[in-house]
Design a protein around this motif. Sequence first.
Motif, mmCIF file in Angstrom:
data_model
loop_
_atom_site.group_PDB
_atom_site.id
_atom_site.type_symbol
_atom_site.label_atom_id
_atom_site.label_comp_id
_atom_site.label_asym_id
_atom_site.label_seq_id
_atom_site.Cartn_x
_atom_site.Cartn_y
_atom_site.Cartn_z
ATOM 1 N N ASP A 109 0.828 -1.217 0.000
ATOM 2 C CA ASP A 109 0.000 0.000 0.000
ATOM 3 C C ASP A 109 0.862 1.265 0.000
ATOM 4 N N LYS A 110 1.980 1.252 0.696
ATOM 5 C CA LYS A 110 2.881 2.418 0.687
ATOM 6 C C LYS A 110 3.556 2.577 -0.672
ATOM 7 N N ILE A 111 3.957 1.465 -1.262
ATOM 8 C CA ILE A 111 4.614 1.505 -2.564
ATOM 9 C C ILE A 111 3.644 2.063 -3.615
ATOM 10 N N GLN A 112 2.398 1.619 -3.573
ATOM 11 C CA GLN A 112 1.419 2.048 -4.565
ATOM 12 C C GLN A 112 1.061 3.535 -4.445
ATOM 13 N N GLN A 113 1.338 4.162 -3.317
ATOM 14 C CA GLN A 113 1.063 5.588 -3.128
ATOM 15 C C GLN A 113 2.150 6.485 -3.725
ATOM 16 N N ILE A 114 3.275 5.912 -4.071
ATOM 17 C CA ILE A 114 4.403 6.701 -4.572
ATOM 18 C C ILE A 114 4.099 7.207 -5.978
ATOM 19 N N GLN A 115 4.292 8.479 -6.163
ATOM 20 C CA GLN A 115 4.160 9.110 -7.477
ATOM 21 C C GLN A 115 5.573 9.402 -7.976
ATOM 22 N N VAL A 116 6.112 8.505 -8.775
ATOM 23 C CA VAL A 116 7.514 8.570 -9.175
ATOM 24 C C VAL A 116 7.839 9.882 -9.895
ATOM 25 N N ALA A 117 7.008 10.290 -10.828
ATOM 26 C CA ALA A 117 7.292 11.528 -11.584
ATOM 27 C C ALA A 117 7.342 12.723 -10.646
ATOM 28 N N SER A 118 6.420 12.804 -9.702
ATOM 29 C CA SER A 118 6.405 13.909 -8.735
ATOM 30 C C SER A 118 7.631 13.878 -7.838
ATOM 31 N N TYR A 119 8.027 12.686 -7.426
ATOM 32 C CA TYR A 119 9.199 12.519 -6.568
ATOM 33 C C TYR A 119 10.460 13.016 -7.267
ATOM 34 N N PHE A 120 10.666 12.605 -8.527
ATOM 35 C CA PHE A 120 11.848 13.048 -9.255
ATOM 36 C C PHE A 120 11.802 14.541 -9.549
ATOM 37 N N ALA A 121 10.600 15.094 -9.760
ATOM 38 C CA ALA A 121 10.464 16.542 -9.949
ATOM 39 C C ALA A 121 10.804 17.272 -8.657
ATOM 40 N N GLU A 122 10.319 16.755 -7.530
ATOM 41 C CA GLU A 122 10.613 17.349 -6.217
ATOM 42 C C GLU A 122 12.116 17.385 -5.952
ATOM 43 N N LEU A 123 12.818 16.374 -6.389
ATOM 44 C CA LEU A 123 14.263 16.301 -6.181
ATOM 45 C C LEU A 123 15.044 17.176 -7.163
ATOM 46 N N GLY A 124 14.347 17.760 -8.125
ATOM 47 C CA GLY A 124 15.022 18.584 -9.123
ATOM 48 C C GLY A 124 15.758 17.758 -10.156
ATOM 49 N N LEU A 125 15.313 16.524 -10.362
ATOM 50 C CA LEU A 125 15.991 15.631 -11.300
ATOM 51 C C LEU A 125 15.237 15.467 -12.611
ATOM 52 N N ALA A 126 13.928 15.637 -12.573
ATOM 53 C CA ALA A 126 13.094 15.304 -13.732
ATOM 54 C C ALA A 126 13.563 15.988 -15.008
ATOM 55 N N GLN A 127 13.892 17.266 -14.932
ATOM 56 C CA GLN A 127 14.278 17.992 -16.144
ATOM 57 C C GLN A 127 15.679 17.636 -16.631
ATOM 58 N N HIS A 128 16.440 16.883 -15.841
ATOM 59 C CA HIS A 128 17.800 16.520 -16.220
ATOM 60 C C HIS A 128 17.928 15.065 -16.680
ATOM 61 N N ILE A 129 16.864 14.319 -16.575
ATOM 62 C CA ILE A 129 16.908 12.910 -16.966
ATOM 63 C C ILE A 129 16.468 12.805 -18.422
ATOM 64 N N THR A 130 17.275 12.153 -19.232
ATOM 65 C CA THR A 130 16.945 12.017 -20.651
ATOM 66 C C THR A 130 15.656 11.203 -20.814
ATOM 67 N N PRO A 131 14.950 11.407 -21.922
ATOM 68 C CA PRO A 131 13.730 10.624 -22.160
ATOM 69 C C PRO A 131 13.967 9.116 -22.118
ATOM 70 N N SER A 132 15.098 8.657 -22.626
ATOM 71 C CA SER A 132 15.349 7.209 -22.604
ATOM 72 C C SER A 132 15.555 6.710 -21.177
ATOM 73 N N ARG A 133 16.202 7.507 -20.334
ATOM 74 C CA ARG A 133 16.361 7.106 -18.927
ATOM 75 C C ARG A 133 15.021 7.178 -18.193
ATOM 76 N N THR A 134 14.219 8.182 -18.520
ATOM 77 C CA THR A 134 12.878 8.278 -17.926
ATOM 78 C C THR A 134 12.067 7.041 -18.291
ATOM 79 N N ASN A 135 12.123 6.629 -19.557
ATOM 80 C CA ASN A 135 11.408 5.419 -19.984
ATOM 81 C C ASN A 135 11.924 4.191 -19.241
ATOM 82 N N GLY A 136 13.228 4.108 -19.067
ATOM 83 C CA GLY A 136 13.808 2.989 -18.339
ATOM 84 C C GLY A 136 13.360 2.953 -16.892
ATOM 85 N N LEU A 137 13.357 4.125 -16.232
ATOM 86 C CA LEU A 137 12.890 4.182 -14.837
ATOM 87 C C LEU A 137 11.419 3.796 -14.748
ATOM 88 N N GLN A 138 10.622 4.223 -15.726
ATOM 89 C CA GLN A 138 9.212 3.832 -15.740
ATOM 90 C C GLN A 138 9.066 2.326 -15.914
#
Length: 152
Positions: A109-138
């Motif tokens: 239940d805790k894992i399912q609550q995680i919003q990965v895109a929001s988390y990486f944006a909060e960390l200031g990483l989202a705009q620095h991760i290439t689309p291929s790495r974003t796809n891989g993380l997804q």
Amino acid sequence: MTDRVDFIVNYPIGAGTGLDGDFIRTLLGQSTSWDERYRQLLQLTRKVPALPLEWRQTELEVSGCESRVWLLPYRDNNGIYHFVADSESRIVKSLLITLLAVANHQPADKIQQIQVASYFAELGLAQHITPSRTNGLQAVWKKMSDFCALSA
């Protein structure tokens, strides 16, 4: 416990390890530039053990990743989910560590609550991760989520 299960259950990233989401937020929040965040991320890879070569098996590879990524999932008898993720690429491994920091050693239940895109944006990483790495993380996240859903 088998060696593999012991390795997964005791992997030093996630809830109760000190290398959790709060640690990552603090670490990267203190960084004043992308270069500093990048250095901090790469240094994380030195804090965790590499996946032993004999466990880097084809059936554990996550498809959809630019670099080779392996994911070892395990659900214990208490319903806690444990994961090990590793890559040949240091930057990908550091992003996997960042992901595991919030998701590892948790109930579904805790894992399912995680919003990965929001988390990486909060960390200031989202705009620095290439689309291929974003796809891989997804792809890794989907595999983790699917494991939680299938083994519940």
